[in-house]
Design a protein around this motif. Sequence first.
Motif, PDB file in Angstrom:
ATOM      1  N   VAL A 197       0.864  -1.173   0.000  1.00  0.00           N
ATOM      2  CA  VAL A 197       0.000   0.000   0.000  1.00  0.00           C
ATOM      3  C   VAL A 197       0.903   1.227   0.000  1.00  0.00           C
ATOM      4  N   LEU A 198       0.438   2.267  -0.645  1.00  0.00           N
ATOM      5  CA  LEU A 198       1.166   3.533  -0.650  1.00  0.00           C
ATOM      6  C   LEU A 198       0.349   4.500   0.203  1.00  0.00           C
ATOM      7  N   LEU A 199       0.897   4.856   1.343  1.00  0.00           N
ATOM      8  CA  LEU A 199       0.193   5.678   2.320  1.00  0.00           C
ATOM      9  C   LEU A 199       0.812   7.068   2.357  1.00  0.00           C
ATOM     10  N   ALA A 200       0.017   8.083   2.056  1.00  0.00           N
ATOM     11  CA  ALA A 200       0.519   9.459   2.037  1.00  0.00           C
ATOM     12  C   ALA A 200       0.023  10.226   3.258  1.00  0.00           C
ATOM     13  N   GLY A 201       0.955  10.673   4.076  1.00  0.00           N
ATOM     14  CA  GLY A 201       0.643  11.615   5.139  1.00  0.00           C
ATOM     15  C   GLY A 201       0.057  11.075   6.415  1.00  0.00           C
ATOM     16  N   ARG A 202      -0.162   9.766   6.504  1.00  0.00           N
ATOM     17  CA  ARG A 202      -0.811   9.228   7.702  1.00  0.00           C
ATOM     18  C   ARG A 202       0.137   8.418   8.587  1.00  0.00           C
ATOM     19  N   TYR A 203       1.413   8.414   8.238  1.00  0.00           N
ATOM     20  CA  TYR A 203       2.417   7.900   9.173  1.00  0.00           C
ATOM     21  C   TYR A 203       3.598   8.838   9.112  1.00  0.00           C
ATOM     22  N   THR A 204       3.468   9.934   9.844  1.00  0.00           N
ATOM     23  CA  THR A 204       4.461  10.995   9.846  1.00  0.00           C
ATOM     24  C   THR A 204       4.728  11.419  11.284  1.00  0.00           C
ATOM     25  N   LEU A 205       5.669  12.309  11.438  1.00  0.00           N
ATOM     26  CA  LEU A 205       6.007  12.827  12.751  1.00  0.00           C
ATOM     27  C   LEU A 205       4.836  13.584  13.370  1.00  0.00           C
ATOM     28  N   LEU A 206       3.907  14.046  12.533  1.00  0.00           N
ATOM     29  CA  LEU A 206       2.769  14.823  13.011  1.00  0.00           C
ATOM     30  C   LEU A 206       1.482  14.017  13.062  1.00  0.00           C
ATOM     31  N   ASP A 207       1.391  12.943  12.283  1.00  0.00           N
ATOM     32  CA  ASP A 207       0.147  12.187  12.159  1.00  0.00           C
ATOM     33  C   ASP A 207       0.466  10.697  12.040  1.00  0.00           C
ATOM     34  N   ARG A 221      -1.253  -9.181   7.435  1.00  0.00           N
ATOM     35  CA  ARG A 221      -1.369  -9.758   6.092  1.00  0.00           C
ATOM     36  C   ARG A 221      -0.049  -9.768   5.324  1.00  0.00           C
ATOM     37  N   SER A 222       1.038  -9.346   5.971  1.00  0.00           N
ATOM     38  CA  SER A 222       2.348  -9.256   5.309  1.00  0.00           C
ATOM     39  C   SER A 222       2.299  -8.364   4.070  1.00  0.00           C
ATOM     40  N   THR A 223       1.509  -7.309   4.165  1.00  0.00           N
ATOM     41  CA  THR A 223       1.438  -6.296   3.111  1.00  0.00           C
ATOM     42  C   THR A 223       2.394  -5.169   3.492  1.00  0.00           C
ATOM     43  N   MET A 224       3.314  -4.842   2.614  1.00  0.00           N
ATOM     44  CA  MET A 224       4.312  -3.842   2.928  1.00  0.00           C
ATOM     45  C   MET A 224       3.801  -2.437   2.603  1.00  0.00           C
ATOM     46  N   VAL A 225       4.372  -1.468   3.313  1.00  0.00           N
ATOM     47  CA  VAL A 225       3.915  -0.085   3.215  1.00  0.00           C
ATOM     48  C   VAL A 225       4.975   0.782   2.548  1.00  0.00           C
ATOM     49  N   ILE A 226       4.536   1.569   1.576  1.00  0.00           N
ATOM     50  CA  ILE A 226       5.351   2.629   0.989  1.00  0.00           C
ATOM     51  C   ILE A 226       4.826   3.933   1.574  1.00  0.00           C
ATOM     52  N   VAL A 227       5.695   4.718   2.172  1.00  0.00           N
ATOM     53  CA  VAL A 227       5.272   5.948   2.841  1.00  0.00           C
ATOM     54  C   VAL A 227       5.604   7.155   1.976  1.00  0.00           C
ATOM     55  N   GLY A 228       4.613   8.017   1.789  1.00  0.00           N
ATOM     56  CA  GLY A 228       4.820   9.285   1.107  1.00  0.00           C
ATOM     57  C   GLY A 228       4.296  10.420   1.975  1.00  0.00           C
ATOM     58  N   GLY A 229       4.503  11.628   1.510  1.00  0.00           N
ATOM     59  CA  GLY A 229       3.984  12.785   2.222  1.00  0.00           C
ATOM     60  C   GLY A 229       4.558  12.977   3.603  1.00  0.00           C
ATOM     61  N   VAL A 230       5.856  12.705   3.777  1.00  0.00           N
ATOM     62  CA  VAL A 230       6.440  12.715   5.124  1.00  0.00           C
ATOM     63  C   VAL A 230       6.498  14.113   5.732  1.00  0.00           C
ATOM     64  N   PHE A 231       6.404  15.147   4.892  1.00  0.00           N
ATOM     65  CA  PHE A 231       6.424  16.513   5.414  1.00  0.00           C
ATOM     66  C   PHE A 231       5.014  17.082   5.584  1.00  0.00           C
TER      67      PHE A 231
END
Length: 334
Positions: A197-207, A221-231
């Motif tokens: 899954v590509l998750l934007a902005g919901r696993y950040t220092l603020l959220d 489910r062994s589904t890996m996460v791609i994190v975007g929107g870190v700022f």
Amino acid sequence: MPQTANPIGKHGLELPRLGLGTASLGNFLGTVTDEQAVETIELARTSGIRYFDTAPLYGHGLAERRLAQGLAGAPRDEVVISTKVGRLLRAGAPRDESQYFDGQPFYTDVPEQGPVWDFSYEGVRTSLAESLERLGTDRVDILNLHDPDNHFAEASTTAYAALHDLREEGVVRGIGAGMNSTGVLTDLVRECDLDVVLLAGRYTLLDQSSMADLLPACTDRSTMVIVGGVFNSGILIDPKPDARFDYVPADEARIERAQRIQEVCRSFDVPLAAAAIQFPLAHPAVASLLIGARSATELQDDFDLLDVPIPGALWRRLQTEGLLAEDVLVPAGR
């Protein structure tokens, strides 16, 4: 910048730890020239980045075309490319209010063809074929459902069936979904066999709201996460009064919280942005981090931020002051 790669799914996909997201290179929240976009992509590649994420929505095809230019001459097997489905670019498309704020579009100076929602089986396959033409390649490695917030029924049935078949046919090696909210994404992880899954902005220092539902589901489910929107749209670079959060002006509470985090970082002589870009990588479900630079200068700045030493005491201070939960996994101090 040599990178380790994480094995993803069961179809031979390996995902580098760091990637370049191309929304900004599709004129998101400001115009970028072709030359500026290509220079950014070329710097990423020559610096060792091997993963590139894009989508038809980004600049209404601009980002995909610019990515093709930036990767021209690169051996195809040396890069991982992901794009998205769920919208087709069509002339005369109705205005999508989700892509506007205060009457102004998020994407500027874009081609006239606009996005039209389509999560049908044929729509997915058509979208991929059109993306391949814009990208100038015969395949992508990962195909994600894009923003299916209000389209769960189709996304989880007809669209997923198309992704599943494309993976079985060997056309793509990984399938997933990309969003900036967690509810529907969590349901998709639980009901469908997604690799990422590509998750934007919901696993950040603020959220870290994804800790309540998505991250546990991905772990199960062994589904890996791609994190975007870190700022978080810039508030975690400079939390000034007119800072943005989720692409629109931030409310006072978020600005105040970001400023408190910044004060802690300053007490350790660490830039807020360095803590923000390094924070998500500590979670074991996070396979890759997308950088969303809009210029070669911004990209180099991000590389520098990733190299900033951050002591473990900084993370502990944030937890002590209630700015991070005690159970949040934080990077090892260095």
